[in-house]
Design a protein around this motif. Structure first.
Motif, PDB file in Angstrom:
ATOM      1  N   ASP A 111       0.672  -1.269   0.108  1.00 40.00           N
ATOM      2  CA  ASP A 111      -0.037   0.098   0.215  1.00 40.00           C
ATOM      3  C   ASP A 111       0.585   1.386  -0.040  1.00 40.00           C
ATOM      4  O   ASP A 111       0.690   2.256  -0.816  1.00 40.00           O
ATOM      5  N   CYS A 112       1.981   1.127   0.867  1.00 34.50           N
ATOM      6  CA  CYS A 112       2.710   2.544   0.920  1.00 34.50           C
ATOM      7  C   CYS A 112       3.700   2.757  -0.356  1.00 34.50           C
ATOM      8  O   CYS A 112       3.594   3.804  -0.676  1.00 34.50           O
ATOM      9  N   PHE A 113       4.183   1.546  -0.749  1.00 34.38           N
ATOM     10  CA  PHE A 113       4.895   1.721  -2.189  1.00 34.38           C
ATOM     11  C   PHE A 113       4.116   2.057  -3.256  1.00 34.38           C
ATOM     12  O   PHE A 113       4.365   3.027  -4.085  1.00 34.38           O
ATOM     13  N   LEU A 114       2.654   1.718  -3.314  1.00 37.45           N
ATOM     14  CA  LEU A 114       1.800   2.057  -4.506  1.00 37.45           C
ATOM     15  C   LEU A 114       1.492   3.464  -4.297  1.00 37.45           C
ATOM     16  O   LEU A 114       1.277   3.979  -5.363  1.00 37.45           O
ATOM     17  N   MET A 118       1.719   6.560  -7.065  1.00 32.25           N
ATOM     18  CA  MET A 118       0.696   7.218  -7.402  1.00 32.25           C
ATOM     19  C   MET A 118       1.212   8.641  -7.338  1.00 32.25           C
ATOM     20  O   MET A 118       0.732   9.640  -8.249  1.00 32.25           O
ATOM     21  N   ALA A 119       2.186   8.986  -6.408  1.00 34.40           N
ATOM     22  CA  ALA A 119       2.534  10.245  -6.226  1.00 34.40           C
ATOM     23  C   ALA A 119       3.524  10.544  -7.569  1.00 34.40           C
ATOM     24  O   ALA A 119       3.234  11.841  -8.040  1.00 34.40           O
ATOM     25  N   TYR A 120       4.362   9.661  -7.909  1.00 34.59           N
ATOM     26  CA  TYR A 120       5.159   9.635  -9.067  1.00 34.59           C
ATOM     27  C   TYR A 120       4.404  10.109 -10.497  1.00 34.59           C
ATOM     28  O   TYR A 120       4.578  11.040 -11.150  1.00 34.59           O
ATOM     29  N   SER A 148       5.573  -2.984  -6.197  1.00 35.30           N
ATOM     30  CA  SER A 148       5.133  -2.330  -4.957  1.00 35.30           C
ATOM     31  C   SER A 148       4.798  -3.720  -4.039  1.00 35.30           C
ATOM     32  O   SER A 148       5.076  -3.688  -2.861  1.00 35.30           O
ATOM     33  N   VAL A 149       3.905  -4.795  -4.747  1.00 33.70           N
ATOM     34  CA  VAL A 149       3.429  -5.994  -4.104  1.00 33.70           C
ATOM     35  C   VAL A 149       4.793  -6.915  -3.710  1.00 33.70           C
ATOM     36  O   VAL A 149       4.776  -7.439  -2.592  1.00 33.70           O
ATOM     37  N   VAL A 150       5.616  -7.049  -4.768  1.00 35.67           N
ATOM     38  CA  VAL A 150       6.922  -7.876  -4.504  1.00 35.67           C
ATOM     39  C   VAL A 150       7.874  -7.305  -3.372  1.00 35.67           C
ATOM     40  O   VAL A 150       8.101  -8.079  -2.629  1.00 35.67           O
ATOM     41  N   ILE A 151       7.907  -6.055  -3.455  1.00 38.18           N
ATOM     42  CA  ILE A 151       8.829  -5.404  -2.408  1.00 38.18           C
ATOM     43  C   ILE A 151       8.361  -5.546  -1.007  1.00 38.18           C
ATOM     44  O   ILE A 151       9.026  -5.797  -0.312  1.00 38.18           O
ATOM     45  N   GLY A 152       7.050  -5.088  -0.911  1.00 39.27           N
ATOM     46  CA  GLY A 152       6.236  -5.397   0.284  1.00 39.27           C
ATOM     47  C   GLY A 152       6.376  -6.595   0.894  1.00 39.27           C
ATOM     48  O   GLY A 152       6.874  -6.777   2.145  1.00 39.27           O
ATOM     49  N   LEU A 153       6.117  -7.735   0.207  1.00 35.30           N
ATOM     50  CA  LEU A 153       6.146  -8.991   0.624  1.00 35.30           C
ATOM     51  C   LEU A 153       7.594  -9.523   1.055  1.00 35.30           C
ATOM     52  O   LEU A 153       7.727 -10.132   1.997  1.00 35.30           O
ATOM     53  N   ILE A 207       8.042   2.155   5.280  1.00 40.11           N
ATOM     54  CA  ILE A 207       7.267   3.552   5.342  1.00 40.11           C
ATOM     55  C   ILE A 207       7.710   4.771   5.093  1.00 40.11           C
ATOM     56  O   ILE A 207       7.447   5.625   4.363  1.00 40.11           O
ATOM     57  N   ALA A 208       8.964   4.889   5.854  1.00 38.35           N
ATOM     58  CA  ALA A 208       9.777   6.116   5.546  1.00 38.35           C
ATOM     59  C   ALA A 208      10.382   6.526   4.206  1.00 38.35           C
ATOM     60  O   ALA A 208      10.198   7.842   3.858  1.00 38.35           O
ATOM     61  N   VAL A 209      10.807   5.360   3.732  1.00 40.90           N
ATOM     62  CA  VAL A 209      11.330   5.793   2.206  1.00 40.90           C
ATOM     63  C   VAL A 209      10.383   5.936   1.175  1.00 40.90           C
ATOM     64  O   VAL A 209      10.467   7.088   0.474  1.00 40.90           O
ATOM     65  N   PRO A 210       9.316   5.006   1.010  1.00 41.02           N
ATOM     66  CA  PRO A 210       8.374   5.835   0.384  1.00 41.02           C
ATOM     67  C   PRO A 210       7.591   7.065   0.543  1.00 41.02           C
ATOM     68  O   PRO A 210       7.337   8.079  -0.273  1.00 41.02           O
ATOM     69  N   PHE A 211       7.475   7.453   1.956  1.00 46.14           N
ATOM     70  CA  PHE A 211       7.101   8.677   2.233  1.00 46.14           C
ATOM     71  C   PHE A 211       7.998   9.828   1.779  1.00 46.14           C
ATOM     72  O   PHE A 211       7.528  10.792   1.318  1.00 46.14           O
ATOM     73  N   CYS A 212       9.301   9.779   1.885  1.00 46.18           N
ATOM     74  CA  CYS A 212      10.217  10.496   1.442  1.00 46.18           C
ATOM     75  C   CYS A 212      10.155  10.905  -0.010  1.00 46.18           C
ATOM     76  O   CYS A 212      10.216  11.909  -0.490  1.00 46.18           O
ATOM     77  N   LEU A 213       9.891   9.568  -0.856  1.00 49.21           N
ATOM     78  CA  LEU A 213       9.552   9.734  -2.336  1.00 49.21           C
ATOM     79  C   LEU A 213       8.588  10.795  -2.592  1.00 49.21           C
ATOM     80  O   LEU A 213       8.403  11.307  -3.453  1.00 49.21           O
ATOM     81  N   ILE A 214       7.324  10.454  -1.872  1.00 50.16           N
ATOM     82  CA  ILE A 214       6.107  11.062  -1.838  1.00 50.16           C
ATOM     83  C   ILE A 214       6.254  12.785  -1.845  1.00 50.16           C
ATOM     84  O   ILE A 214       5.958  13.389  -2.428  1.00 50.16           O
TER      85      ILE A 214
END
Length: 314
Positions: A111-114, A118-120, A148-153, A207-214
């Motif tokens: 969810d976080c990576f997706l 979406m922000a990109y 997103s799914v593969v990295i999250g899992l 959490i923090a890495v995708p948030f920084c990208l957003i």
């Protein structure tokens, strides 16, 4: 005793459920209603995007994928919560607990990576509108969703394998509704700064890495909007981002509170409430946020419901 035998013999007991029969029925009905709304809202979004040809663009493909992930995300724990609410024995085996945690954390991380993907997408649409069709191809969209799914899992499986390799204390009571990282880690006997740091690193990556990208994407979007002289153009660009930003703040706020802190600071009562917010509240509010603030999405859902009503009457 091998881990395989332990996974069958060792059982945890959930301690967060109410003991009063009437309160258990009220909780069951409340969770059932929320879960029914979550499934209905997210499935409606997925079906509407699939049916409506004008929504076959990256922005709505990501939204449909987000809804699909959230349907799976809630399915990992909510049916189990409903079953435990009415049962007198609220136990789970070691293997089942590890499996539940792995997919719950994995899909939550996806969810976080997706949301970062979406922000990109919004960044490219607003900052590079002429190159948007060339950059945001359907192939790239599919790759971003799968990644997103593969990295999250992958991150989740690594974290869960580490947690369940640690020795647990004699106490088998989980002060929670399901197998989540903080309450399970509180049962580990070999707690140390190294173990807490390992969990914190995994949470930071998810959490923090995708948030920084957003945050970086929206900083560039704001910078680009400052150059737009048309007020109508700025409002139109902001309207396409406001729904996504609302979901981001809701999702990351709860996740950061739960996971980006030392495990030793786990407090059962407030953390149980927060867990219900990101387990039931966020998947329930996401369809509302995206549909109420998006005219195209509202129109597509209206058409889908109308078609279903007409087909049922005929």
């Amino acid at each position: 005793m091998s881990w395989g035998n332990q996974s069958v013999l060792v059982e945890f007991t959930f301690l967060a459920y109410p003991s009063c029969p009437k309160l258990r029925v009220v909780c069951f009905l409340g969770v059932t209603l929320a879960y029914a709304l979550i499934i209905t809202g997210n499935v409606l979004i997925m079906v509407s995007i699939q049916i409506e040809a004008r929504l076959h663009i990256p922005m709505y493909y990501f939204l449909g994928s987000l809804s699909g992930i959230e349907v799976c995300y809630t399915a990992v724990v909510v049916p189990h919560i409903l079953t435990n609410t009415l049962q007198s024995e609220k136990t789970i085996t070691l293997l089942a607990c590890a499996t539940q945690m792995a997919f719950f954390i994995g899909l939550g991380s996806a969810d976080c990576f997706l949301l970062a993907a979406m922000a990109y997408d919004r960044y490219v649409a607003i900052c590079h509108p002429l190159q948007y069709p060339l950059i945001m191809t359907m192939t790239l969209c599919i790759r971003l969703v799968v990644a997103s799914v593969v990295i999250g899992l992958f991150l989740s499986f690594q974290l869960v394998a580490f947690i369940f390799s640690l020795p647990f204390c004699q106490s088998r009571g989980i002060k929670h509704f399901f197998c989540d990282v903080p309450p399970v880690m509180s049962l580990v006997c070999a707690s140390s700064h190294i173990h807490e740091l390992s969990v914190l690193v995994a949470a930071t990556l998810a959490i923090a890495v995708p948030f920084c990208l957003i945050a970086a994407s929206y900083a560039l979007i704001v910078f680009a909007l400052l150059k737009v002289h048309s007020a109508a153009g700025r409002r139109r660009a902001f309207s396409t981002c406001s729904s996504h930003l609302t979901v981001v703040l809701l999702q990351y706020g709860c996740c950061a509170f739960m996971y980006l802190r030392p495990v030793s600071s786990y407090q059962p009562k407030p953390d149980q409430f927060i867990s219900l917010v990101y387990t039931l509240g966020t998947p329930l509010l996401n369809p509302l946020i995206y549909t109420l603030r998006n005219g195209e999405m509202k129109g597509a859902i209206g058409k889908t419901l109308t078609r279903n009503c007409l087909s049922s009457k005929s």
